[in-house]
Design an enzyme around this catalytic site. Structure first.
Site, short mmCIF file in Angstrom:
data_model
loop_
_atom_site.label_atom_id
_atom_site.label_comp_id
_atom_site.label_asym_id
_atom_site.label_seq_id
_atom_site.Cartn_x
_atom_site.Cartn_y
_atom_site.Cartn_z
N HIS A 96 -37.03 -19.73 -3.12
CA HIS A 96 -38.01 -18.72 -3.53
C HIS A 96 -38.72 -19.32 -4.74
CE1 HIS A 96 -35.24 -15.41 -1.95
NE2 HIS A 96 -34.39 -16.38 -2.19
N CYS B 292 -39.12 -11.48 0.35
CA CYS B 292 -38.31 -12.43 1.13
C CYS B 292 -37.95 -11.93 2.53
CB CYS B 292 -37.03 -12.84 0.40
SG CYS B 292 -36.95 -12.45 -1.33
N LYS C 85 -31.22 -22.04 -10.26
CA LYS C 85 -32.63 -21.71 -10.43
C LYS C 85 -33.23 -22.42 -11.64
CE LYS C 85 -31.77 -17.60 -13.17
NZ LYS C 85 -32.15 -16.24 -13.47
ZN LIG Z 1 -37.88 -14.29 -2.44
#
Ligand SMILES: [Zn+2]
Ligand SMILES: [Zn+2]
Length: 670
Positions: free
Chosen positions: A536, A356, A490
């Protein structure tokens, strides 16, 4: 003498004489079969005497409580057998676990033969039908009883409050500190098997004594035990570490390092095919491919929060050369350096634990406007984590792995659509590979709102987006409050393989934190600065882990498009070598991966050898084939088609590969 009223599960009340045991009441009213009893909802031994009014129920061996008691009793049986055969062995603790039990002993390591001898002794003790009896003792008496076992006395000293006693269970010559309840006698233990040994540390502390852990499985009946054994056998045959070696898919080399996977040519084909496959969909979804280095400055990870926190799970930093020289000049000792590292007060580089931060710096490498969003940066990025050596296993628990990673920089309004796009990728992968048994977990906030970054309104929206996306899948999903990361909600995908084992593979995470830490911004249509949100996502998760799971999922028989060498061609005699090469070249021309065996071994031997490598098709060429420009084709199920026209074979095969069909064969089944 007055009687005691006892209420049975059906509501009927029986008056019994005080002092009658729970086992007798159950046997007289419900028949044999109980291994323990529930009195007023509390699990007790069958021998427990009833002295006052109560409700009673039986615990049967197949119930959840029953299995727990059977497995716990098996642990005692194991300890009895071990101490009889290895008088120096000191039992420590032995709990029931899923499928069975274990017991940790302070003793010399055991071989397979000794394990079987222990199991045999356990069976003998079962035949002796030894009753398990409960006794109550005070602390001094317990200390005397276990004086030759420092582990038990440590437990007694620590666990028992001053003056308190405890129960012990005795069976024949063996006695163990225990709360119970237990089966009434060793004869109740029949369907068990010792499975393996490993090492453990006393109190799970690597500074304490190393112990030998013996595992066993135990069930309430023969069928369940056999089913479990069959499953484990099957799992052993599918084990990716074994198949990975047999099929030459990957190699882990001590000289390179533990947990660092070397992808051999054949395994690399599988990985490359998967990467090409997903890349097609990434292009379609408007991703940009990027490449970034394997290391980054510590400051990068100080900003991201990965350093110095999480140091435990990372390789130590690469200390900058200048700093090293300076420290050496100053007479800095190794322990000084280690302290500086511990405190994070050094200059240097880190092997990247995450991709990231690098992608974030690409985002902020130029001014961004709302017109640039969503910006989707994808990379097969290798990251490094320091797993404990005991945890490392094959391709599934490693120290370096490649994520099919991507970071999406989006506006709040775009979260829902983008999460949906990520989920679509996971769906495509699972669908193509025939992994249709999976469930989805949506991790949400819990009430402890203090630990989450980002404002509550934004979270609500993101959580709603995740739930909506999960719903759109039409598969089982669970909402899991408290399972969100502190930085955002998530979605995790948990795949159940053919053996019923679960693997967490793909994941999609919304992140409010990193854009904040790196002060990311874009210019909105209103001309103002705004902060983007990051997503992500890694549909495969890690390539290593995914391929490891895939090897087991397919038991090494990959679908044709993923098979390392798709066709193995075998010649019957040297007269056919030219034609075999012609066939091979035509196949290669069509993009098929081929291997030719023109050695002079017998045809039977060649077929056996090549089948072991699991090509999608074995092609045999002899006189007829050479003369007629045909091939004889055999697939992995053993179905065979003789005299297939070469051009038709190639056309059908390339069509099968192009479709990425996971369970078709171009050979009609017989
Ligand atoms: Zn990531
Ligand atoms: Zn016990």
């Amino acid at each position: 003498m007055s009687t005691v009223p006892v209420t049975l599960p059906d509501g009927s009340v029986h008056d019994i004489a005080p002092g009658v045991s729970a086992g007798e009441v159950l046997r007289d009213s419900l028949g044999k079969g109980a291994i323990a009893a529930l009195i007023d909802g509390v699990e007790v031994d069958l021998a427990t005497q009833i002295s006052s009014a109560c409700t009673i129920d039986q615990i049967l061996p197949d119930s959840e409580e029953g299995l727990h008691i059977l497995r716990h009793s098996c642990a005692h049986l194991l300890a009895q057998a071990v101490t009889q055969l290895h008088p120096g062995a000191k039992p420590t603790i032995g709990p029931p676990i899923e499928h069975g039990f274990y017991y940790d002993f302070h003793m010399e390591p055991l071989g397979e033969e000794e394990l079987r001898a222990i199991e045999k002794r356990m069976k003998e003790l079962v035949k002796q039908n030894l009753p398990l009896t409960r006794e109550e003792h005070d602390a001094p008496s317990l200390t005397a009883m276990f004086s030759d076992n420092p582990f038990k006395t440590e437990i007694i000293d620590e666990k028992l409050e001053a003056g308190a006693g405890s129960s012990v269970y005795r069976q024949g010559d063996f006695v163990d500190l225990c709360r119970g309840p237990h089966v009434p006698s060793t004869a109740a233990l029949r369907w068990f098997k010792l499975t393996s040994t490993s090492t453990a540390f006393w109190r799970a502390d690597s500074n304490r004594e190393q112990l030998v852990r013996i595992y066993g499985m135990c069930y309430g009946n023969k069928q369940d035990l056999q089913a479990r054994q069959t499953l484990l056998r099957e799992a052993g045959q599918r084990d990716h570490r074994k198949l990975g070696k047999d099929l030459q898919l990957f190699h882990v080399d001590e000289m390179v390092g533990q947990g660092l996977v070397l992808w051999t040519p054949r395994g690399s084909v599988v990985r490359q095919e998967l990467q090409d496959f997903i890349s097609e969909h990434l292009r379609r979804q408007g991703y940009h491919q990027v490449f970034t280095p394997h290391i980054g400055k510590l400051d990068l990870y100080r900003t991201s929060g990965h350093f110095p926190y999480y140091q435990e799970s990372q390789y130590p930093p690469l200390v900058a050369r200048d700093l090293m020289a300076k420290l050496a000049d100053e007479g800095c000792s190794c322990s000084d350096l280690s302290n500086l590292m511990q405190a994070g007060e050094i200059d240097g580089y880190l092997l990247k634990p995450m991709n990231c931060p690098h992608h974030i710096r690409i985002f902020s490498s130029q001014p961004r406007s709302y017109r640039d969003l969503p910006l989707r940066l994808a990379e097969f990025g290798t990251v490094y984590r320091w797993e404990q050596s005991g945890e490392i296993s094959g391709m599934t628990r490693v120290r370096g792995f490649t994520q099919d990673d991507a970071h999406l920089f989006v506006t709040e309004e775009q979260i829902a659509d983008e999460v949906l796009g990520c989920i679509e990728l996971v769906e495509i992968i699972f669908g193509t590979l025939g992994m249709d048994d999976y469930r989805v977990r949506v991790g949400l906030r819990d009430d402890e709102s203090g630990k989450y970054v980002g404002d509550a309104k934004a979270w609500e929206k993101a959580e709603a987006a995740c739930l909506q996306a999960a719903e759109s899948l039409g598969v089982e999903f669970t909402e899991e409050p408290g399972e969100a990361a502190f930085y955002g909600p998530k979605i995790d995908f948990v795949v159940r393989d053919v053996l019923g084992r679960e693997w967490q593979l793909g994941t999609v995470q919304v992140d409010y934190n990193l854009p904040e830490r790196f002060e990311l911004e874009y210019t909105g249509s209103d001309g103002e600065k705004h902060r983007p949100v990051m997503i992500h996502r890694a549909p495969f998760g890690s390539m290593e882990r995914f391929v490891g799971v895939l090897i087991e999922h397919f038991a090494g028989k990959f679908p044709t498009w993923l098979t390392p060498t798709q066709v193995h061609i075998i010649t019957i005699s040297e007269k056919h070598i030219d034609y075999a090469n012609e066939v091979a070249n035509a196949l290669r021309e069509a993009g098929v991966r081929v291997e030719v065996d023109d050695s002079d071994s017998t045809i039977g031997k060649k077929i056996r050898t090549h089948r072991k490598m699991q090509p999608a098709y074995l092609v045999v060429v002899g006189d007829d084939e050479t003369e007629n420009r045909t091939v004889s084709v055999r697939d992995r199920t053993g179905s065979q088609a003789n005299g297939m026209d070469l051009d038709i074979f190639i056309a059908n095969l390339t069509a099968e590969i192009a479709l990425r069909d996971s369970n078709q064969s171009i050979v009609p089944s017989e």
